[in-house]
Scaffold this motif. Structure first.
Motif, PDB file in Angstrom:
ATOM      1  N   ILE A 235      -9.033   6.847 -18.476  1.00 38.34           N
ATOM      2  CA  ILE A 235      -9.855   5.638 -18.420  1.00 38.34           C
ATOM      3  C   ILE A 235     -10.226   5.318 -16.971  1.00 38.34           C
ATOM      4  CG2 ILE A 235      -9.958   3.176 -18.975  1.00 38.34           C
ATOM      5  CD1 ILE A 235      -7.846   3.725 -21.152  1.00 38.34           C
ATOM      6  N   VAL A 236      -9.240   5.383 -16.083  1.00 36.07           N
ATOM      7  CA  VAL A 236      -9.481   5.071 -14.674  1.00 36.07           C
ATOM      8  C   VAL A 236     -10.498   6.034 -14.082  1.00 36.07           C
ATOM      9  CG1 VAL A 236      -8.448   5.032 -12.374  1.00 36.07           C
ATOM     10  CG2 VAL A 236      -7.261   3.957 -14.297  1.00 36.07           C
ATOM     11  N   ARG A 237     -10.387   7.308 -14.424  1.00 40.69           N
ATOM     12  CA  ARG A 237     -11.323   8.307 -13.902  1.00 40.69           C
ATOM     13  C   ARG A 237     -12.747   7.982 -14.356  1.00 40.69           C
ATOM     14  NH1 ARG A 237      -9.225  12.523 -16.099  1.00 40.69           N
ATOM     15  NH2 ARG A 237      -7.487  12.568 -14.640  1.00 40.69           N
ATOM     16  N   ALA A 238     -12.887   7.503 -15.594  1.00 39.42           N
ATOM     17  CA  ALA A 238     -14.217   7.131 -16.093  1.00 39.42           C
ATOM     18  C   ALA A 238     -14.751   5.884 -15.398  1.00 39.42           C
ATOM     19  CB  ALA A 238     -14.152   6.894 -17.603  1.00 39.42           C
ATOM     20  N   MET A 239     -13.855   5.011 -14.968  1.00 39.78           N
ATOM     21  CA  MET A 239     -14.272   3.772 -14.323  1.00 39.78           C
ATOM     22  C   MET A 239     -14.689   3.983 -12.874  1.00 39.78           C
ATOM     23  SD  MET A 239     -11.306   1.217 -15.799  1.00 39.78           S
ATOM     24  CE  MET A 239     -11.640  -0.080 -14.622  1.00 39.78           C
ATOM     25  N   VAL A 240     -13.909   4.758 -12.137  1.00 38.50           N
ATOM     26  CA  VAL A 240     -14.124   4.825 -10.681  1.00 38.50           C
ATOM     27  C   VAL A 240     -14.276   6.240 -10.152  1.00 38.50           C
ATOM     28  CG1 VAL A 240     -12.916   2.654 -10.284  1.00 38.50           C
ATOM     29  CG2 VAL A 240     -11.627   4.785 -10.219  1.00 38.50           C
ATOM     30  N   GLY A 241     -14.129   7.240 -11.010  1.00 41.49           N
ATOM     31  CA  GLY A 241     -14.376   8.608 -10.570  1.00 41.49           C
ATOM     32  C   GLY A 241     -13.253   9.248  -9.786  1.00 41.49           C
ATOM     33  N   ARG A 242     -12.034   8.693  -9.878  1.00 42.29           N
ATOM     34  CA  ARG A 242     -10.894   9.344  -9.230  1.00 42.29           C
ATOM     35  C   ARG A 242      -9.625   9.057 -10.021  1.00 42.29           C
ATOM     36  NH1 ARG A 242      -9.446   5.713  -3.906  1.00 42.29           N
ATOM     37  NH2 ARG A 242     -10.496   3.803  -4.508  1.00 42.29           N
ATOM     38  N   ASP A 243      -8.559   9.775  -9.706  1.00 40.92           N
ATOM     39  CA  ASP A 243      -7.317   9.685 -10.454  1.00 40.92           C
ATOM     40  C   ASP A 243      -6.449   8.531  -9.966  1.00 40.92           C
ATOM     41  OD1 ASP A 243      -7.965  11.914 -11.989  1.00 40.92           O
ATOM     42  OD2 ASP A 243      -7.055  13.298 -10.546  1.00 40.92           O
ATOM     43  N   ILE A 244      -5.542   8.070 -10.839  1.00 41.18           N
ATOM     44  CA  ILE A 244      -4.624   6.991 -10.486  1.00 41.18           C
ATOM     45  C   ILE A 244      -3.805   7.361  -9.250  1.00 41.18           C
ATOM     46  CG2 ILE A 244      -2.508   5.827 -11.219  1.00 41.18           C
ATOM     47  CD1 ILE A 244      -3.670   5.579 -13.986  1.00 41.18           C
ATOM     48  N   ALA A 245      -3.378   8.620  -9.165  1.00 43.70           N
ATOM     49  CA  ALA A 245      -2.538   9.036  -8.035  1.00 43.70           C
ATOM     50  C   ALA A 245      -3.241   8.824  -6.695  1.00 43.70           C
ATOM     51  CB  ALA A 245      -2.144  10.502  -8.190  1.00 43.70           C
ATOM     52  N   ASP A 246      -4.567   8.844  -6.697  1.00 40.20           N
ATOM     53  CA  ASP A 246      -5.320   8.690  -5.450  1.00 40.20           C
ATOM     54  C   ASP A 246      -5.377   7.246  -4.971  1.00 40.20           C
ATOM     55  OD1 ASP A 246      -5.845  11.401  -5.550  1.00 40.20           O
ATOM     56  OD2 ASP A 246      -7.736  11.139  -6.623  1.00 40.20           O
ATOM     57  N   PHE A 247      -4.899   6.297  -5.784  1.00 38.86           N
ATOM     58  CA  PHE A 247      -4.983   4.893  -5.409  1.00 38.86           C
ATOM     59  C   PHE A 247      -3.890   4.488  -4.428  1.00 38.86           C
ATOM     60  CE2 PHE A 247      -7.647   4.933  -9.076  1.00 38.86           C
ATOM     61  CZ  PHE A 247      -8.573   3.939  -8.846  1.00 38.86           C
ATOM     62  N   TYR A 248      -2.803   5.245  -4.388  1.00 37.44           N
ATOM     63  CA  TYR A 248      -1.674   4.863  -3.545  1.00 37.44           C
ATOM     64  C   TYR A 248      -1.682   5.652  -2.249  1.00 37.44           C
ATOM     65  CZ  TYR A 248      -0.124   2.888  -7.962  1.00 37.44           C
ATOM     66  OH  TYR A 248      -0.063   2.182  -9.129  1.00 37.44           O
ATOM     67  N   ALA A 249      -1.411   4.946  -1.148  1.00 38.14           N
ATOM     68  CA  ALA A 249      -1.331   5.614   0.146  1.00 38.14           C
ATOM     69  C   ALA A 249      -0.084   6.487   0.193  1.00 38.14           C
ATOM     70  CB  ALA A 249      -1.276   4.570   1.259  1.00 38.14           C
ATOM     71  N   PRO A 250      -0.081   7.534   1.011  1.00 38.02           N
ATOM     72  CA  PRO A 250       1.123   8.363   1.144  1.00 38.02           C
ATOM     73  C   PRO A 250       2.311   7.513   1.568  1.00 38.02           C
ATOM     74  CG  PRO A 250      -0.755   9.388   2.229  1.00 38.02           C
ATOM     75  CD  PRO A 250      -1.186   8.006   1.842  1.00 38.02           C
ATOM     76  N   PRO A 251       3.507   7.850   1.113  1.00 37.67           N
ATOM     77  CA  PRO A 251       4.691   7.061   1.469  1.00 37.67           C
ATOM     78  C   PRO A 251       4.999   7.169   2.959  1.00 37.67           C
ATOM     79  CG  PRO A 251       5.329   9.089   0.374  1.00 37.67           C
ATOM     80  CD  PRO A 251       3.832   8.998   0.261  1.00 37.67           C
ATOM     81  N   ALA A 252       5.818   6.250   3.438  1.00 38.31           N
ATOM     82  CA  ALA A 252       6.231   6.277   4.835  1.00 38.31           C
ATOM     83  C   ALA A 252       7.132   7.485   5.090  1.00 38.31           C
ATOM     84  CB  ALA A 252       6.975   4.994   5.189  1.00 38.31           C
ATOM     85  N   THR A 253       6.942   8.114   6.221  1.00 36.85           N
ATOM     86  CA  THR A 253       7.827   9.203   6.638  1.00 36.85           C
ATOM     87  C   THR A 253       9.037   8.607   7.343  1.00 36.85           C
ATOM     88  OG1 THR A 253       6.767   9.439   8.792  1.00 36.85           O
ATOM     89  CG2 THR A 253       5.821  10.687   6.949  1.00 36.85           C
ATOM     90  N   ALA A 435     -10.309  -2.265  -6.415  1.00 30.20           N
ATOM     91  CA  ALA A 435      -9.839  -3.236  -5.424  1.00 30.20           C
ATOM     92  C   ALA A 435      -8.341  -3.118  -5.211  1.00 30.20           C
ATOM     93  CB  ALA A 435     -10.208  -4.651  -5.871  1.00 30.20           C
ATOM     94  N   LYS A 436      -7.611  -2.736  -6.257  1.00 28.72           N
ATOM     95  CA  LYS A 436      -6.174  -2.520  -6.100  1.00 28.72           C
ATOM     96  C   LYS A 436      -5.901  -1.460  -5.042  1.00 28.72           C
ATOM     97  CE  LYS A 436      -4.562  -3.739 -10.756  1.00 28.72           C
ATOM     98  NZ  LYS A 436      -3.850  -3.267 -11.955  1.00 28.72           N
ATOM     99  N   ALA A 437      -6.678  -0.393  -5.074  1.00 29.84           N
ATOM    100  CA  ALA A 437      -6.483   0.677  -4.098  1.00 29.84           C
ATOM    101  C   ALA A 437      -6.622   0.140  -2.687  1.00 29.84           C
ATOM    102  CB  ALA A 437      -7.489   1.798  -4.348  1.00 29.84           C
ATOM    103  N   GLY A 438      -7.574  -0.773  -2.474  1.00 33.87           N
ATOM    104  CA  GLY A 438      -7.761  -1.364  -1.152  1.00 33.87           C
ATOM    105  C   GLY A 438      -6.552  -2.172  -0.715  1.00 33.87           C
ATOM    106  N   ILE A 439      -5.948  -2.906  -1.655  1.00 31.33           N
ATOM    107  CA  ILE A 439      -4.750  -3.688  -1.329  1.00 31.33           C
ATOM    108  C   ILE A 439      -3.580  -2.765  -0.982  1.00 31.33           C
ATOM    109  CG2 ILE A 439      -3.037  -5.313  -2.226  1.00 31.33           C
ATOM    110  CD1 ILE A 439      -5.692  -6.625  -1.588  1.00 31.33           C
ATOM    111  N   TYR A 440      -3.413  -1.680  -1.762  1.00 34.01           N
ATOM    112  CA  TYR A 440      -2.314  -0.743  -1.474  1.00 34.01           C
ATOM    113  C   TYR A 440      -2.495  -0.103  -0.099  1.00 34.01           C
ATOM    114  CZ  TYR A 440      -1.642  -1.029  -6.561  1.00 34.01           C
ATOM    115  OH  TYR A 440      -1.451  -1.465  -7.842  1.00 34.01           O
TER     116      TYR A 440
END
Length: 506
Positions: A235-253, A435-440
């Motif tokens: 569903i997300v891919r149909a809405m915004v053209g990318r996967d859910i995993a791409d919404f989160y920034a890489p974790p802190a090292t 917009a969630k991706a922007g907040i993350y």
């Protein structure tokens, strides 16, 4: 896939406003006993489509049919009388009237020309009992009800009108987990009664829990239809053209995580028991737990609203057992509330005024807060740009912005004071997936710039995707700590104290 004929059908709907094409050739239908999810980003056209269905707008072209008969609504009252009821995110109830008066507003039963309050309250009680809401008394003022109960009153009003189609617009935006489950049970009962339900939400979990079909709107057009409910990723891919995993920034090292900034040892008050944990510079720590576990109470204790009565709190090694929010802000804490409209914004003021609220409150009389680097309107405008907050003008009222941009305005407000610790409560509630991706991304950038981020969220996938560490609370205590790679099941078992997922679900 539903086999029932459509109760409501919209065919080839188009609508334009000056300079904006809101909808283009949209067709949408909903059958009796069906939950049809309508999803899309903010601005996709969902609200315009529903306003056309409910008689607020008239389409430029296209047709609407109810039970196969074409209808033309010139006013929302006509749509309501035809059996279409819309429950908006912002309720339309009158707070100083009773539950019964709200449900029967404008159609009160009479006897000998006088309102029959007894009959009105009896029918109200009958409708509420149908949906497991017998605890709500008909004579109670709506102002005295919690949000979940007000929503049940809206639903009862729709049922008393014998609505054939019920539209729910972001119905869980202001509900906690237990209240959401009450709503879902009510929706299941509506489905059993044969009511057609159009369900609008940004929460993919709710779509997979409730929907029989899913339609995706993007830029005013249908981009996908699913006759059975697919996985959230689809569903997300149909809405915004990318996967859910791409919404989160890489974790802190390990190199990005610095020393302990905030430390709590054996903190207790009337809501919390023996709380101990550390927050480090550069990390995002998620706090998970079921409703009433104590997460918000912990935020309020740290922020000085309901202080700890025992234990020790330090910020960069200095005493930080704040007794008031003003002390907490001066000490270097910032808090983004869970209900931004009620607790974080002055909706009738401009974007810029909202961004400057805290800085003005802490500025010297007649001057500016130069100690924290905030000195001018230009400074807050620069911070708006830094957080990628988008508005046609910073002089427009903030209520006209999307939820994501409203949230970014609050973040910019705190950045003006350069806090050492930022507490986010339900950071993406009521915000679309993009917009969630922007907040993350913004949270991660703040952490990389040295802030310690405390994130309280009821959205488990959000906790798993955005946090570097996860602390689980239960009954006012911290009962578990997990690193990345933990599963939802492990967190739920810890949060509930159960040993099996069947017990946790119960």
């Amino acid at each position: 896939m539903t086999t029932n004929p459509p109760v409501m059908e919209m065919r080839g709907i188009s609508k334009s406003f000056p300079g904006v094409r809101a909808l283009k050739d949209v067709s949408f239908a909903c059958a009796a006993g069906e939950v049809h999810a309508l999803v899309g980003e903010n601005g996709a056209g969902k609200s315009t489509l529903i306003k056309i269905l409910s008689g607020v707008y008239r389409p430029d072209s296209g047709a609407i049919a109810l039970n196969g008969q074409e209808v033309h609504f010139r006013h929302p009252v006509e749509a309501l009388r035809a059996g279409i009821s819309v429950i908006y995110q912002e309720f339309s109830l009158l707070p100083e009237r009773t539950v019964a008066q709200n449900i029967f507003l404008g159609r009160e039963p009479t006897r000998n020309g006088i309102i029959d309050y007894g009959a009105m309250e009896a029918e109200t009680r009958r409708v509420l009992t149908l949906f497991g809401s017998s605890r709500i008394e008909p004579e109670t003022l709506v102002a005295d009800l919690d949000v979940a109960s007000q929503q049940m009153v809206e639903i009862a009003k729709a049922i008393s009108l014998d609505a054939k189609v019920v539209v729910m617009d972001e119905p869980t935006a202001a509900l906690n987990e237990a209240e959401c489950e009450m709503l879902f049970a009510t929706i299941d009962r509506l489905r059993e009664r044969g009511t057609a339900i159009i369900y609008i939400t940004h929460r993919m979990r709710e779509v997979t829990r409730l929907a029989d079909r899913v339609t995706v709107l993007k830029d005013g057009e249908i981009t996908a239809r699913f006759e059975t409910t697919p996985a959230p990723e689809t569903i997300v891919r149909a809405m915004v053209g990318r996967d859910i995993a791409d919404f989160y920034a890489p974790p802190a090292t390990s190199e990005e995580i610095g020393p302990v900034v905030l430390s709590v040892r054996n903190g207790s008050n009337v809501f919390l028991r023996d709380i101990s944990f550390d927050l480090k510079a550069g990390e995002i720590v998620g706090f998970s737990g079921i409703q009433g576990a104590g997460r918000s109470a912990l935020a309020m204790a740290l922020f000085g609203s309901v202080p700890f009565t025992s234990g020790a709190v330090t910020l960069n090694g200095q005493n930080a057992a704040f007794r008031t929010p003003r002390d907490a802000i001066r000490g270097g804490l910032g808090l983004l509330p869970g209900d931004r409209k009620a607790e974080g914004l002055v909706l009738m003021q401009t974007v810029r005024d909202n961004g400057m609220l805290t800085s003005r409150a802490f500025a010297p009389l007649g001057g500016s807060n130069r100690r924290n680097g905030f000195a001018s309107v230009d400074s807050i405008d620069a911070l708006f740009a830094k957080v990628d907050m988008r508005a046609a003008s910073y002089d427009q009222e903030i209520r006209s912005l999307s939820g994501g941009n409203q949230q970014k305005a609050i973040v910019a407000r705190w950045l003006a004071l350069a806090p050492k610790v930022l507490i986010f409560i339900e950071p993406t509630r009521g915000i679309d997936v993009n917009a969630k991706a922007g907040i993350y991304q913004l949270m991660r950038e703040l952490a990389r710039n040295g802030a310690a981020i405390m994130m309280i969220s009821s959205d488990l996938p959000e906790i798993l995707g955005a946090a570097d560490r996860i602390l689980v609370m239960r009954a006012g205590s911290i009962v578990g700590e997990f690193g990345r790679g933990v599963t939802e099941a492990e967190i739920m078992l810890s949060a509930t104290g159960e040993t099996t997922m069947a017990g946790a679900a119960a």
